[in-house]
Design an enzyme around this catalytic site. Structure first.
Site, mmCIF file in Angstrom:
data_model
loop_
_atom_site.group_PDB
_atom_site.id
_atom_site.type_symbol
_atom_site.label_atom_id
_atom_site.label_comp_id
_atom_site.label_asym_id
_atom_site.label_seq_id
_atom_site.Cartn_x
_atom_site.Cartn_y
_atom_site.Cartn_z
ATOM 1 N N ASP A 114 0.835 -1.203 0.000
ATOM 2 C CA ASP A 114 0.000 0.000 0.000
ATOM 3 C C ASP A 114 0.866 1.248 0.000
ATOM 4 O O ASP A 114 0.525 2.257 -0.611
ATOM 5 C CB ASP A 114 -0.946 0.002 1.202
ATOM 6 N N ARG B 103 6.218 3.939 5.706
ATOM 7 C CA ARG B 103 5.929 3.920 7.140
ATOM 8 C C ARG B 103 5.954 2.485 7.675
ATOM 9 O O ARG B 103 6.345 1.552 6.980
ATOM 10 C CB ARG B 103 4.587 4.588 7.414
ATOM 11 N N ASP B 104 5.533 2.307 8.908
ATOM 12 C CA ASP B 104 5.552 0.987 9.546
ATOM 13 C C ASP B 104 4.330 0.171 9.127
ATOM 14 O O ASP B 104 3.527 -0.254 9.955
ATOM 15 C CB ASP B 104 5.613 1.143 11.070
ATOM 16 N N GLU B 105 4.211 -0.037 7.825
ATOM 17 C CA GLU B 105 3.085 -0.807 7.271
ATOM 18 C C GLU B 105 3.566 -1.573 6.057
ATOM 19 O O GLU B 105 3.843 -2.761 6.142
ATOM 20 C CB GLU B 105 1.914 0.124 6.940
ATOM 21 N N GLU C 180 -2.237 8.988 -0.222
ATOM 22 C CA GLU C 180 -3.221 8.103 0.397
ATOM 23 C C GLU C 180 -4.564 8.804 0.567
ATOM 24 O O GLU C 180 -5.624 8.202 0.382
ATOM 25 C CB GLU C 180 -2.704 7.658 1.767
ATOM 26 N N HIS D 184 0.930 6.352 -2.288
ATOM 27 C CA HIS D 184 -0.129 5.361 -2.129
ATOM 28 C C HIS D 184 -0.854 5.276 -3.470
ATOM 29 O O HIS D 184 -1.453 6.256 -3.899
ATOM 30 C CB HIS D 184 -1.118 5.850 -1.053
#
Length: 881
Positions: free
Chosen positions: A428, A432-434, A709, A730
């Site tokens: 996605d 970041r922490d994803e 996003e 995104h």
């Protein structure tokens, strides 16, 4: 005659991939012929084809979209193939030689899993010296290392890929890679350096890591002859990478690795080892920094000029013990470095100098960034830094340019977002922490991705992983790989299981993907049916919890704002129908009539229930949101006599919102397509050219180089709107580019002919643009469409149709004139009849008038301050204002 793009399983010369039954394809150009009369495929184990193992014979059935090679393949073997083509005019051509190479046989390895677990941070390097009695030019290394690895033979890195073996459901299957290497006579030295990667990093939302220990399995061989294999005779030492993780980055201190001990044999994790499916992740582009910024806060910050995924490579020349630290971020705030939207991800690279001048870069991590804050260097020279752009080895296939710089920037942003998030699996976001493989993002963007790049093999691996995860946990999950998030997906997210393989089939014309995913597709449709049955069998899926139309901007309740205003049962039932109908159509294509009858009957029942619940007797939809209209129209849920009025209702809904969308991930993906399919191109173009929020050009006007996003990721003054969930890279909203290809340029595969052997070309010019040029290297060959609107309202249209294809061209503004075109290049120059999409009348709504680019200089000259007129006055005419 030229034969090009010869591929096996949609890959060029694949080495050590899982092949199943190989399927070869080709394209033809540079011929006066119009169509393929016949083709002949030759396969040999020798490059000079002296010993054929397969000869298709002259075949009129051989399709350039794909021809299966019905040969039982042997392991450790390179197969050479070529194709001879005869055109309808008698021209002949034969391709250059292509090849594919098999990997190891199924079954036990001679190599053993070896492991190391004494350090949680510093990376292990497994080592072995071995003797070879002769030079071997074409040996192979077969290897899998967990989490991620790099292999070095005699000091040279094997291959040019990064972050192997890739990211997948490690509980169910493990990929091993194959590298072609040269062994020297005498002593050889092999090393494998391991990092944490996705396997040993905390990736999910609190979910467990896949593994806790480093482990490696490796063999060096030439066919049946084994030269070296992992076992307890290997040693392991600490490497120079002090710490590493996908989210936090890497610390590198050359010379810090010292401790040496014996490796230990371990059990491995029990998952099946199989040849790779992942395309290699490579440095695909290199860019130089645009600027070195000295910020108001006193920081030194590199501006790479664009948001990107990868890392910075730089020359380090610092005293011993000096610490150089690079921090990565996407935007500046008040002119200063900013990275709070990365949440807990440190996204840093730290180099501790050994006093030697060297070129350094990360090994086991990557970053999503535009700006790099540099600490610890007394002097910074731009020429010492290079941005290395990482993504999977995908080929560009589509190009699209216009005469409008903002639209061109948007196109560039969408393409950059795709590249940034196509790093082994469709993430996605990359920063970041994803960085997870959210299924909804992947499915709404798939068609755009396939227009832009040859994405079949990339998505095939992702869908394989989806099926493996489904086998493991019993359901389709919202992210793939699941990373411990093992609850069933909601609608639209789980429906990726059906929509993605179906759209791949329609685009590429290769039903192999349907065969691969059929059980997964059925199980998802059956899951939706089971949830319906638990609720009484109404044929409405009354989903209690889901993501709705994620990030839509039409909900009044701040607590529910992320979900949008469209009823969840409505959304779920629409996708329930859509997936069930896709499974029915898939069953028919695969020759399963009984399954077709079952799922088609179910789909009809769902549509009937939907109609009774949500369509009034007069044909009006009961749910009055933009997304509600979009899904019903796109998915074919409305009675035929209700389509036009609900398309009109959607247009009215847009006008009531000052001509702006307020849709989220679901509605945005299809809104322009739905409008153009209903003949409302003007409304679709208006959405594309809107510049306030929410719109695609809003971000462009604020300097975006990728898609955001959120529609409002930045406020108009450039300040960030939110820190908690705000990615500036995104791709989901970039799905509008599918409409650009299909309608603005007008390139579509014919419904009856997946894979573009037959196409429908329907370019839709609009006064906002003077010209559009599009090219698509489709699975069947290269289509081009270019249109130019001249000042006297004449249209110049150029079209190219590839060999062995035909296209039905519907000429724009020509009163329905059609041309059936065979292979060749064509030009049409004619006066537009009843041109649509003309500039708005001066006494029409001001919101529409100000969107007309040619009118703006007049507004500037005669109506100063027009930009500041509030949008809620936009329905008034200029005269009234």
């Amino acid at each position: 005659m030229k034969i090009f793009d010869c591929k096996t399983n949609h890959m060029t010369n694949p080495l050590g991939f899982y092949l199943g039954t190989p399927r070869v394809s080709w394209k033809v150009s540079d011929t006066e012929g119009k169509s393929q009369k016949n083709a002949r495929i030759y396969v040999s184990e020798t490059p000079n084809f002296t010993q054929l193992i397969y000869d298709s014979g002259v075949s009129e059935e051989a399709s350039s979209l794909g021809w299966e090679i019905p040969v039982k393949l042997r392991p450790y073997t390179r197969y050479y193939w070529k194709v001879a083509v005869e055109a309808d005019n008698g021209e002949h051509g034969i391709s250059e030689t292509s090849w594919f190479e098999t990997a190891k046989p199924d079954g036990p390895w001679d190599g053993q899993w070896i492991g190391y677990w004494e350090s949680d941070t510093q990376n292990p390097v497994f080592c072995k010296d071995f003797f070879v009695d002769r030079e071997v030019e074409d040996a192979r290394i077969y290897v899998c290392g967990l989490g991620v690895y790099e292999v070095f033979l005699n000091g040279e890195k094997c291959g040019d890929e990064y972050l192997a073996p890739g990211c997948n459901d490690y509980n169910m299957w493990l990929q091993y890679q194959t590298y072609e290497v040269r062994l020297k006579k005498g002593e050889n030295h092999i090393e494998a350096s391991l990092g944490n990667g996705w396997y040993k990093s905390s990736m999910g939302f609190g979910g467990p890591d896949y593994g806790s220990d480093f482990c490696l399995i490796l063999e060096i061989r030439k066919g049946e002859q084994l030269f070296c294999a992992t076992d307890a005779s290997w040693t392991v030492r600490h490497g120079d990478i002090i710490s590493n993780s996908i989210y936090n980055g890497e610390w590198y201190a050359p010379g810090s690795g010292q401790k040496i001990c014996a490796a230990k044999t371990v059990e491995g994790n029990g998952a099946k080892l199989m040849p790779r499916l992942s395309l290699p992740v490579r440095i695909k582009e290199k860019i130089r920094p645009k600027e070195l910024i000295h910020t108001p806060a006193g920081e030194w910050v590199l501006d790479m000029g664009q948001n990107m995924t990868g890392f910075v490579q730089f020359v380090a020349d610092a005293p011993k013990g000096a610490k150089i630290r690079l921090l990565h971020g996407e935007i500046l705030q008040e002119g200063n470095f900013y990275n709070k939207n990365l949440r807990s991800a440190k996204a840093e690279y730290v180099y501790i100098s050994d006093g030697q001048r060297r070129l350094v870069s990360p090994h086991f991590t990557y970053y999503g960034f535009r700006y790099v804050k540099i600490e610890g260097l007394s002097e910074i020279h731009l020429e010492d830094f290079t941005g290395c752009v990482l993504y999977s080895d995908l080929e560009d296939t589509g190009t699209l340019t216009t005469d409008h710089p903002k639209i061109n920037q948007l196109i560039s942003n969408i393409r950059r977002g795709q590249k940034s998030n196509f790093l082994d699996f469709p993430t996605d976001c990359p920063q970041r922490d994803e960085r997870m493989g959210w299924t909804c993002d992947a499915q709404v963007f798939l068609n755009t991705a396939c227009f832009n790049m040859d994405s079949y093999a990339f998505y095939s691996k992702y869908l394989w992983d989806m099926a493996m995860t489904q086998k493991e946990v019993g359901c389709v999950t919202e992210i793939i790989p699941a990373f411990g998030e093992n609850t069933p997906a909601c609608s639209a997210w789980g429906d990726a299981a059906t929509i993605m393989p179906w759209n791949l089939y329609l685009f590429y014309g290769d039903k192999t993907i349907l065969q691969q995913q059929y059980e997964c597709m059925k199980q998802w449709a059956d899951y939706e049916f089971s949830q319906d049955e638990k609720d009484g069998g109404s044929r409405l899926w009354k989903l209690k919890k889901g993501f709705g139309d994620w990030l839509a901007m039409d909900h009044d309740d701040p607590k529910e704002m992320f979900l949008g205003a469209t009823d969840l049962t409505y959304i779920s039932t629409a996708y329930y129908y859509y997936s069930t109908m896709i499974v029915a159509q898939t069953a028919r294509i695969l020759g399963n009539q009984a399954a077709y009858d079952l799922y088609f009957t179910r789909a009809c029942e769902i549509k009937d229930a939907f109609t009774k619940e949500y369509v009034t007797a007069s044909g009006r939809l009961a749910i009055n949101t933009q997304t509600a209209y979009i899904l019903a129209l796109y998915m074919g849920l409305l009675p035929d006599n209700a389509v036009e009025q609900n398309a009109d209702a959607l247009e009215a809904k847009l006008l009531s919102n000052n001509g702006y969308l307020n849709t989220g991930f679901l509605g945005t993906a299809y809104i322009c397509q739905v409008l153009s399919a209903a003949g409302k191109d003007e409304a679709a173009y208006r959405l594309l050219f809107n510049e306030g929020t929410p719109s695609w050009l809003y971000g462009v006007n604020l300097g975006a180089t990728t898609v955001w996003e959120r529609w409002n990721s930045l406020n108009p003054d450039g300040s960030i709107s939110s820190e908690g969930m705000n990615s500036f890279n995104h791709y989901a909203y970039g799905s509008v580019m599918e409409w650009m290809y299909r309608y603005m340029a007008g390139i579509n595969p014919a419904a009856e002919s997946p894979g573009f052997k037959k196409a429908v070309l329907t370019p839709r010019p609009n006064f906002r643009l003077k010209s559009v040029e599009a090219s698509l290297n489709s699975p069947a060959g290269i289509y081009t469409v270019g249109w130019h609107m001249e000042t006297d309202k004449t249209i110049r249209l150029r079209v190219q149709v590839p060999f062995d294809c035909e296209a039905r061209l519907i000429l724009p503004f020509s009163n329905g004139r059609e041309e059936l075109l065979r292979a060749g290049s064509y030009e049409f120059h004619y006066k537009a009849i009843k041109p649509l999409g003309e500039p708005p009348e001066i006494d029409g709504p001001f919101n529409r008038l100000k969107e007309c680019i040619p009118v703006r200089p007049l507004l500037d000259k005669y109506f100063a301050g027009w930009q500041n007129i509030p949008r809620f006055h936009g329905q008034d005419s200029l005269a009234r204002l």
